[in-house]
Write a protein that holds these residues in place. Structure first.
Motif, short mmCIF file in Angstrom:
data_model
loop_
_atom_site.label_atom_id
_atom_site.label_comp_id
_atom_site.label_asym_id
_atom_site.label_seq_id
_atom_site.Cartn_x
_atom_site.Cartn_y
_atom_site.Cartn_z
N ILE A 16 -2.12 6.07 -3.27
CA ILE A 16 -3.22 5.44 -2.51
C ILE A 16 -4.50 5.46 -3.34
N PHE A 17 -4.80 6.65 -3.85
CA PHE A 17 -6.10 6.86 -4.49
C PHE A 17 -6.35 5.87 -5.62
N ASN A 18 -5.40 5.77 -6.55
CA ASN A 18 -5.65 4.91 -7.70
C ASN A 18 -5.64 3.43 -7.34
N ARG A 19 -4.89 3.06 -6.31
CA ARG A 19 -4.96 1.66 -5.86
C ARG A 19 -6.38 1.35 -5.38
N MET A 20 -6.95 2.29 -4.61
CA MET A 20 -8.31 2.08 -4.08
C MET A 20 -9.34 2.17 -5.20
N PHE A 21 -9.20 3.19 -6.03
CA PHE A 21 -10.19 3.43 -7.08
C PHE A 21 -10.21 2.28 -8.09
N ARG B 111 -18.50 -8.58 -2.04
CA ARG B 111 -17.30 -8.82 -2.83
C ARG B 111 -16.53 -7.51 -3.07
N ILE B 112 -17.26 -6.45 -3.40
CA ILE B 112 -16.60 -5.16 -3.67
C ILE B 112 -16.00 -4.60 -2.38
N VAL B 113 -16.80 -4.57 -1.34
CA VAL B 113 -16.34 -3.92 -0.10
C VAL B 113 -15.19 -4.70 0.54
N CYS B 114 -15.29 -6.03 0.53
CA CYS B 114 -14.22 -6.81 1.17
C CYS B 114 -12.91 -6.64 0.40
N GLN B 115 -12.97 -6.54 -0.91
CA GLN B 115 -11.76 -6.31 -1.70
C GLN B 115 -11.16 -4.94 -1.39
N ILE B 116 -12.03 -3.96 -1.20
CA ILE B 116 -11.56 -2.60 -0.89
C ILE B 116 -10.88 -2.57 0.48
N VAL B 117 -11.49 -3.25 1.44
CA VAL B 117 -10.91 -3.32 2.79
C VAL B 117 -9.55 -4.02 2.72
N ASN B 118 -9.50 -5.10 1.95
CA ASN B 118 -8.26 -5.86 1.80
C ASN B 118 -7.16 -4.98 1.20
N GLU B 119 -7.51 -4.22 0.16
CA GLU B 119 -6.53 -3.36 -0.51
C GLU B 119 -6.05 -2.26 0.44
N ALA B 120 -6.97 -1.70 1.20
CA ALA B 120 -6.60 -0.65 2.15
C ALA B 120 -5.63 -1.18 3.20
N LEU C 75 -3.71 -3.76 2.87
CA LEU C 75 -2.46 -4.07 2.18
C LEU C 75 -1.58 -2.82 2.09
N LEU C 76 -2.20 -1.68 1.79
CA LEU C 76 -1.47 -0.41 1.74
C LEU C 76 -0.87 -0.08 3.11
N CYS C 77 -1.63 -0.38 4.17
CA CYS C 77 -1.12 -0.15 5.53
C CYS C 77 0.06 -1.08 5.81
N GLN C 78 -0.12 -2.35 5.41
CA GLN C 78 0.95 -3.32 5.66
C GLN C 78 2.22 -2.94 4.92
N GLU C 79 2.07 -2.44 3.69
CA GLU C 79 3.24 -2.03 2.90
C GLU C 79 3.81 -0.70 3.39
N GLU C 80 3.17 -0.13 4.39
CA GLU C 80 3.58 1.16 4.97
C GLU C 80 3.65 2.25 3.90
N HIS D 299 -6.55 -13.14 -2.45
CA HIS D 299 -5.64 -13.54 -1.38
C HIS D 299 -5.75 -12.53 -0.22
N VAL D 300 -5.98 -13.04 0.97
CA VAL D 300 -6.22 -12.16 2.11
C VAL D 300 -4.88 -11.55 2.56
N ALA D 301 -4.86 -10.23 2.71
CA ALA D 301 -3.65 -9.56 3.18
C ALA D 301 -3.28 -10.14 4.55
N PRO D 302 -2.00 -10.49 4.74
CA PRO D 302 -1.61 -11.10 6.03
C PRO D 302 -2.06 -10.27 7.23
N ILE D 303 -1.98 -8.97 7.10
CA ILE D 303 -2.37 -8.11 8.22
C ILE D 303 -3.86 -8.25 8.52
N LEU D 304 -4.64 -8.48 7.48
CA LEU D 304 -6.09 -8.65 7.69
C LEU D 304 -6.34 -9.94 8.46
N SER D 305 -5.63 -10.99 8.07
CA SER D 305 -5.80 -12.28 8.77
C SER D 305 -5.45 -12.12 10.25
#
Lengths: 287, 286
Positions: free
Chosen positions: A187-192, B193-202, B204-209, B259-265
């Protein structure tokens, strides 16, 4: 809760873990292949503990007791007494697989075996062990200050009991823990890397300066340091290694691609705070 | 859809110079700030301005709870604006058509000397100014829900922005206790731009379980050294705004990284699973 924690490898991470465990009241069996490496590690730990005394976070009287909890050993069989063995050796899959095969044959029935690998497949390491349900990852991401997070990496084999034990160790060491699947970067490195990667793109396109981005991030996110200050503090060479782990695992994903600026800085020796120059320039410390 | 006018009476600071260029005190009139746009932003900036005793009139032209599939109902814009209007905040991120309607209307009805500060996180300020007859009056800035409380604000001048307008903008933000950071005019700007990408990545991690959302948020907050985790940031900013910024970035830069994570959409449209996820917290996964 483990009475004795085994640590394989007395490098930077192994020493830091041994020190944290000893401060937390846990006996540590610190293994390395020879006395020279162990002596060097113990000197480093002693020096760090004395610095803590000077800073006021430890009292002088406790040093002896803390230090006496660390037991340096050069035989793997000495780790048999431990309820948890954490491996912190070089990043080489074959070496780790051999080690886990050996450790799992020797260890007590309930002992959990953990690898601190930031980039290798934990599942592959677990498969080499005779009891894969006892194997998991314990990744301590590079943070400033260090040891702020423990990522417990579960493989398809890892038992719930092993995860709970790993959480218990995190609690004992006063490190926040999270549980993650065995994926590149965890998780960490994906976010970082997302944070740093986007900031690098913005700076690379001259939308804002490095200093502006850091100021804005500190203000909006409430972070003590911005992405460029953080990369300098951790070491840009380390950031590049982490970036490559993700980009190699996801070659089609542009968002994990390592930015050219990282490579350029590393190639020119500007690896951050330790090199006195990275994204920022730092004054040399006067003795 | 007019919102309550605030009761405050502080003047909007304006740069004013004598013929020799020496600064003198701002006028003593009761100028009004007009705030128009998306509900969450209008409400937030109305409150921020009210807290700094700035007299403002608010119009909401888009509500966050409108579902994307529903036909847009743009509330009728007022036929007349207060004669005392001295500055405008246009705060539409969610719908570019609504934003363009608002800006064209304001440009038509307001004297050319009145500056328009317009959010430029989903469409660049330069593109927005191309919609206007008086192009030099528009300056872009970064506004997303939750940004009102920050101490620094990103401002994006366009190629047309006059120095007088920029000075007025800086003075206005200073009156709100904010430092101005001038950045290049680009969709997404810096923090959005930075924060929205971070939210998207987070997400995405949830969607990928990969992990429980609670753990993603905890690891994310430590990774960023921030006071809250990326999922909490997303909740504060509203996922509709996050998705709008990412869509705009992908449209503008053509890079699949946005690309917007499907879960975010899905969450941006429904929000239901999001609420359940927050309610579950960490109790169920341990």
């Amino acid at each position: 809760m483990p009475k004795q924690l085994g640590i394989v490898g007395s490098g930077t991470l192994g020493s830091a873990l041994a020190q944290r465990a000893a401060i937390s009241g846990i006996d540590v069996v610190l293994y390395d292949i020879n006395d020279t490496l162990l002596r060097r590690a113990l000197e480093q730990i002693r020096s760090d503990l004395q610095r803590r005394v000077r800073e006021g976070s430890l009292i002088q009287e406790s040093l002896g007791e803390i230090f006496s909890r660390i037991h340096p050993r050069t035989h793997l069989t000495d780790l048999r007494v431990c309820e948890c063995i954490v491996e912190a050796t070089i990043e080489d899959l074959t070496t780790k697989k051999d080690l886990f095969k050996h450790l799992s044959q020797d260890a007590k029935a309930g002992t959990i075996l953990a690898t601190t690998t930031p980039s290798l497949c934990v599942t592959a390491i677990a498969r080499a062990a005779t009891r894969p349900e006892r194997v998991l990852g314990m990744h301590f991401p590079q943070t400033v200050p260090p040891l702020r997070l423990l990522e417990i990496v579960q493989t398809p084999y890892t038992s719930k009991d092993s995860i709970e034990k790993a959480r218990g160790i995190g609690d004992l060491l006063s490190i926040s823990s999270v549980v993650t699947q065995d994926i590149p970067g965890f998780i960490f490195n994906r976010m970082f890397q997302t944070w740093c990667g986007e900031s690098l793109l913005i700076a690379g396109h001259s939308i804002a300066s490095v200093a502006q981005i850091d100021r804005l991030v500190q203000d909006h996110l409430g972070s003590p340091s911005g992405p460029f200050q953080s990369m300098d503090a951790i070491g840009i060479d380390q950031i590049l290694i982490q970036a490559r782990v993700l980009s190699e695992a996801h070659p089609a994903e542009t968002r994990y691609r390592a930015h050219f600026m990282l490579k350029r800085l590393v190639d020119s020796g500007k690896t951050g705070l330790a090199a006195q120059e990275g994204f920022y320039q730092y004054a040399k410390k006067t003795k | 859809m007019p919102r309550r006018p605030s009761k405050s009476k502080k003047t909007i600071p304006r740069p004013s110079t004598t013929k020799k260029g020496r600064k003198k005190k701002p006028p003593v009139a009761q100028p009004t700030l007009l705030i128009i746009g998306d509900q969450m932003l209008v409400t937030e900036y109305g409150d921020v301005c009210g807290a700094h005793d700035i007299d403002c009139v608010e119009f909401i032209t888009r509500r966050e709870d409108d579902l994307a599939e529903h036909p847009r109902v743009v509330p009728a814009l007022p036929k007349k604006l207060p004669a005392s209007t001295r500055m405008v905040l246009e705060l539409s991120n969610l719908d570019i058509e609504v934003k363009r309607n608002n800006l064209e209307f304001l440009d038509r009805i307001l004297p050319a000397s009145i500056p328009i500060l317009s959010t430029s996180v989903t469409v660049s300020a330069t593109e927005q100014s191309s919609w206007l007859a008086t192009r030099n009056r528009l300056v872009g800035f970064a506004a997303l829900p939750g940004f009102g409380k920050s101490h620094r604000v990103e401002v994006a001048p366009t190629v047309f922005s006059s120095s007088e307008t920029l000075e007025q903008v800086s003075l206005f933000f200073r009156s709100l206790g904010k430092e101005t950071e001038f950045v290049q005019d680009c969709v997404g700007m810096v923090i959005p731009r930075i924060v929205c990408q971070i939210v998207n990545e987070a997400l995405l991690l949830c969607q990928e379980e990969v992990a429980h959302p609670h753990d993603v948020d905890l690891a994310g907050s430590i990774a960023l050294g921030s006071t809250r985790g990326p999922i909490a940031f997303g909740a504060r900013m509203s996922l509709k705004h996050v998705a709008a910024v990412l869509h705009a970035l992908q449209r503008d830069l053509g890079d699949p990284r946005y690309h917007v994570a499907p879960i975010l959409s899905q969450l941006a449209v429904s929000g239901e699973w999001w609420k359940r996820m927050s309610a579950d917290d960490s109790s169920s996964h341990r």
